[in-house]
Design an enzyme around this catalytic site. Structure first.
Site, PDB file in Angstrom:
ATOM      1  CE1 TYR A   1      -4.427   1.221   0.619  1.00 17.72           C
ATOM      2  CE2 TYR A   1      -3.151   3.028   1.532  1.00 17.72           C
ATOM      3  CZ  TYR A   1      -4.346   2.532   1.051  1.00 17.72           C
ATOM      4  OH  TYR A   1      -5.459   3.337   1.010  1.00 17.72           O
TER       5      TYR A   1
ATOM      6  CE1 TYR B   1      -5.709   6.209  -1.237  1.00 15.85           C
ATOM      7  CE2 TYR B   1      -7.823   7.256  -1.697  1.00 15.85           C
ATOM      8  CZ  TYR B   1      -6.922   6.713  -0.796  1.00 15.85           C
ATOM      9  OH  TYR B   1      -7.235   6.679   0.539  1.00 15.85           O
TER      10      TYR B   1
END
Lengths: 127, 313, 395
Positions: free
Chosen positions: C298, C348
């Site tokens: 991440y 995102y």
């Protein structure tokens, strides 16, 4: 108009309404000119007159005496003590120079704290 | 960058971009202005002319400025705001009018910074005098010029509570900072900042210190929270220089630190005055001392200032 | 306590992945994005919407499971869940789906996340709502927001500064992550930054957001949706796509955990919650870091990628900057990371697009395919209670 002539005094009652309405009319939205709590928070006693309004008052004072044929060429002012709400502002003036159609007037605006504004106005009187 | 350097940079930038007045010279604004000032001179309405002293009004930024980018005075104000010189008074205005403006004319103004002098002690507090020169144009014709000086100063200390005025006062609008959600477990902390105390939760059973506080003691499980008053000293454990995006109630950039208190707990707070002497002065391990920033009657924030071991900075 | 040999390992698989386009302004509702992605994932798997009996999303998604179920024509649901802590929940959606499938609570569970994060509510701004929630989280935020620390970037910057101080990492070290992500995005036609790689010099020239973070340390803001179909490994074997078998799935929260501001517990140089996840993943799967072929870590902010490498055991503490040097995390390197371009390069989608990429790596269908048959690791949001997965092909 001759050097040494004095202008009749003008008194202006500087109410909160006067301060706020002149601030808005000059498009000056700084909170110290309309919001007492914020003015106090910033170290002032109360809301106070903005400089554009003071400039306007100086013009009003001189042209009120010189008449509608006077054209204002220059206004230079220096601010002294603030002019808070509930003050009375008293303007006085003296002619210091006269040349051709131009006339130079020294102006002072006082309140209970002292000189709020001192300045010089140059006008030209059209024939 | 310090204030002098910032001022030099802004001055070197020369004229800001030209800024158009929001509206052309118009009768409604003139009449409002004359009425507010009590000016009964018939010259303006009769001749479709603007009062000369109104020249600056045409290009004021207004209540919600679209952008003050490129305006030297705005740029310098930001620098000084960041350094704690947050209050402003105008001190000088010298206007010269080449001719009277007529209804319908569209003006624009170009401004440059002439100088910034300070810090100087004044009756209002320590401050900087900033002088700008402006010229108003109609098309390519210069119609007026102005030398304008303001004093940006640091307001002295937190004000006393307002005395009750004779008439009902207007409610103070909330200052635009984000306010903490205060619970029964955390109220003591905020009561403390309002009273000028930095309070750390202390377990009434085992004595463990803890921040942020909560209802129970993670060490011994007791539900007996008490507090001690911190010495108000500590050192920077880590810090951030915040540049973007905007944060309510803060001028950019500003420094926020995680401070490790002398008592051993950590706490987040802004480093005050960091721009004044350059954020480079902030470093991990730098000693700091607490200050209390009173936002209004409902909120006082703890904040920090670099403590100089030698005393005077 | 960390669970021992997990019953979940190998029981379920991701059988389908679907997504909308990734954009800055989708022009349609988040619910519609969710529906489009869910349908695409079901098509990919070859499963009819009427077979869906479970739906999982996470806390910041605005589309309820029942709304999505209605729109896709799913009929009755026997399992639905909304996992907490935003992006930290991405892999946890799959964990919950796998648990539901493994325990017989549901047969086909779709995990989804749809957001107009760029054209609608932008997470990178200061959230007045987050600062004023009348909840324990709202009280927590009272220790940072009023003090001016109120954006995700700034909260990460506080830890990043300490990490630099303790381990000597530099802004250039953070930049290596951005350069790798953007290199991978440059060859991914679905990435927002397709054909737009960056150099380290460009990273260094990008403006400060919250020192020590620069603009190019921060992920982009995107509109889009991703969905994943989870079913039993057995059923998945007979479907359209090669299954990505869930070898391990874990959630983790550290001690004295806060959301983005766990500043009070330790040296501020790691992500203990990711350590919790990592230990479970290795134990459940029986794999070790050296087995991993490629990972999707991440990457909303670059410094946390370095800390994850350390927490997950890919390198010792403080040594991630050496581990990633010399192109080690780029295609062809020792451990290629974020081969879709990550959230800095592709989009995102709150970590869900990273899981889709991990599935493609297992299938062998990534545009930046990493050779080999080792497992693929994927993690969820960092700085918050988080989660992770290890996927591999059927063995």
């Amino acid at each position: 108009m001759n050097p040494g002539d004095t202008l009749p005094e003008l008194t202006v009652e500087v109410s909160p309404t006067f301060i706020v309405s002149t601030a808005i009319a000059t498009r000056d939205f700084q909170d110290v000119h309309h919001d007492r709590d914020r003015a106090v928070q910033r170290g002032s006693k109360d809301i106070f007159l903005n400089i554009l309004a003071t400039t306007g008052l100086v013009q009003r004072y001189v042209t009120g005496w010189a008449g509608e044929r006077a054209v204002v060429r220059r206004i230079a002012i220096r601010l002294g003590v603030p002019c808070y709400a509930y003050e009375t502002l008293t303007f006085s003036g003296t002619v210091t120079e006269v040349a051709d159609s131009a006339c130079v007037i020294e102006v002072t605006g006082r309140n209970s704290l002292g000189d709020h504004v001192t300045g010089t106005v140059v006008i030209e009187v059209q024939s | 960058m310090n204030i002098t350097e910032a001022a030099a940079r802004i001055a070197e930038a020369g004229d800001g971009s030209p800024r158009r007045g929001r509206d052309p010279v118009n009768l409604p604004m003139i009449r409002n202005w004359l009425e507010a000032l009590g000016d009964t001179n018939p010259r303006y309405e009769a001749g479709s002319l603007a009062p000369p002293a109104m020249v600056q009004v045409w290009t004021m930024h207004g209540l919600h400025p679209a952008s003050t980018a490129g305006d030297p005075l705005s740029a310098m104000s930001v620098v000084l705001d960041e350094a704690g010189f947050t209050s402003v008074v105008a001190t000088n205005s010298e206007q010269a009018y080449h001719r009277e403006l007529r209804l319908g004319e569209q003006v624009e103004v170009r401004s440059r910074q002439r100088d910034a002098a300070g810090p100087k002690r004044t009756a209002l507090g320590e401050g900087w005098f900033v002088t700008t020169e402006s010229t108003w144009y109609v098309g390519t014709e210069a119609v007026a010029t102005m030398l304008f000086r303001i004093l940006k100063y640091r307001p002295p200390g937190p004000p006393e509570p307002l005395p009750s005025p004779p008439a009902a006062p207007p409610a103070a609008p909330p200052v635009d900072v984000l306010r903490p959600v205060v619970s029964r477990d955390t109220a003591f902390f905020w009561d403390g900042t309002a009273a000028g105390e930095l309070r750390i939760q202390r377990c009434g059973e085992c004595g463990a210190l803890r921040h942020p506080p909560g209802p129970a003691c993670p060490e011994c499980g007791a539900l007996k929270p008490e507090y001690v008053v911190a010495a108000g000293t500590g050192e920077v454990y880590s810090y951030v220089v915040h540049h973007h995006p905007p944060v309510p109630g803060r001028a950019l950039p500003f420094v926020v630190a995680l401070v490790e208190l002398t008592e051993g707990v950590r706490m987040v707070g802004e480093i005050l005055g960091a721009r004044e002497f350059g954020v480079g002065e902030v470093s991990i391990g730098a000693p700091v001392r607490v200050e209390f920033v009173r936002v209004d009657g409902e909120l006082t924030l703890p904040a920090w200032r670099l403590a100089d071991p030698e005393g005077e900075r | 306590m960390i669970s021992g040999k997990a019953v979940i390992s190998g029981q379920a698989a991701i059988a389908g992945i679907g997504a909308t386009e990734f954009s800055k302004d989708s022009g349609r509702s988040e619910l519609r994005l969710a529906v489009e992605a869910v349908r695409a994932a079901l098509d990919d798997a070859g499963i009819a919407p009427s077979e869906v009996d479970g739906l999982v999303t996470f806390s910041m998604d605005t589309n309820s499971e029942i709304a999505v179920a209605r729109e896709i024509g799913a009929g009755e649901l026997s399992f639905f869940s909304h996992v907490g802590y935003g992006g930290g929940a991405a892999c946890a959606t799959v964990q919950q789906a796998a648990m539901a499938v493994a325990t017989g609570m549901a047969g086909v569970v779709v995990c989804y996340r749809a957001l107009n994060e760029r054209s609608g509510h932008r997470f990178g701004q200061v959230s007045r709502a987050a600062a004023s929630m009348p909840t324990s989280s709202g009280v927590d935020n009272g220790w940072t927001y009023p003090m001016g620390l109120g954006t995700p970037a700034a909260t990460v910057a506080m830890a990043a500064r300490r990490y630099q101080h303790v381990y000597g990492a530099s802004s250039e070290d953070f930049g290596q992550v951005a350069v790798a992500d953007r290199r991978h995005a440059a060859t991914n036609p679905n990435a927002w930054f397709y054909q737009r790689p960056i150099t380290l010099a460009e990273h260094q020239a990008s403006r400060w957001i919250a020192e020590p973070l620069r603009l190019l340390d921060c992920c982009q803001e995107s509109d889009g949706a991703v969905a994943l179909v989870v079913t039993s490994a057995e059923r998945a074997s007979g479907l359209r796509q090669p299954p990505a078998v869930i070898r391990a799935a874990a959630q983790g929260s550290g001690s004295d955990q806060f959301v983005m501001t766990s500043y009070y517990r330790d040296g501020l140089t790691g992500l203990p919650e990711m350590g919790v996840v990592g230990r479970q993943l290795w134990r459940q799967s029986g794999f070790a870091p050296a087995d991993v072929r490629t990972a999707v870590l991440y990457d909303h902010f670059t410094p946390y990628v370095l800390m994850q490498l350390e927490e997950l055991g890919f390198c010792p503490r403080g040594e991630a900057r050496h581990f990633i040097a010399g192109g080690a995390i780029q295609l062809g390197g020792r451990l290629p990371l974020n081969t879709h371009g990550g959230q800095l390069g592709e989009a995102y989608i709150h970590g869900m697009n990273g899981i889709a990429e991990a599935v493609r790596q297992v299938r062998g269908s990534s545009v930046n395919q990493v050779p080999g048959d080792g497992p693929v690791l994927v993690t969820a949001g960092t700085g918050v209670p988080t989660s992770g997965l290890i996927l591999s092909e059927v063995r």
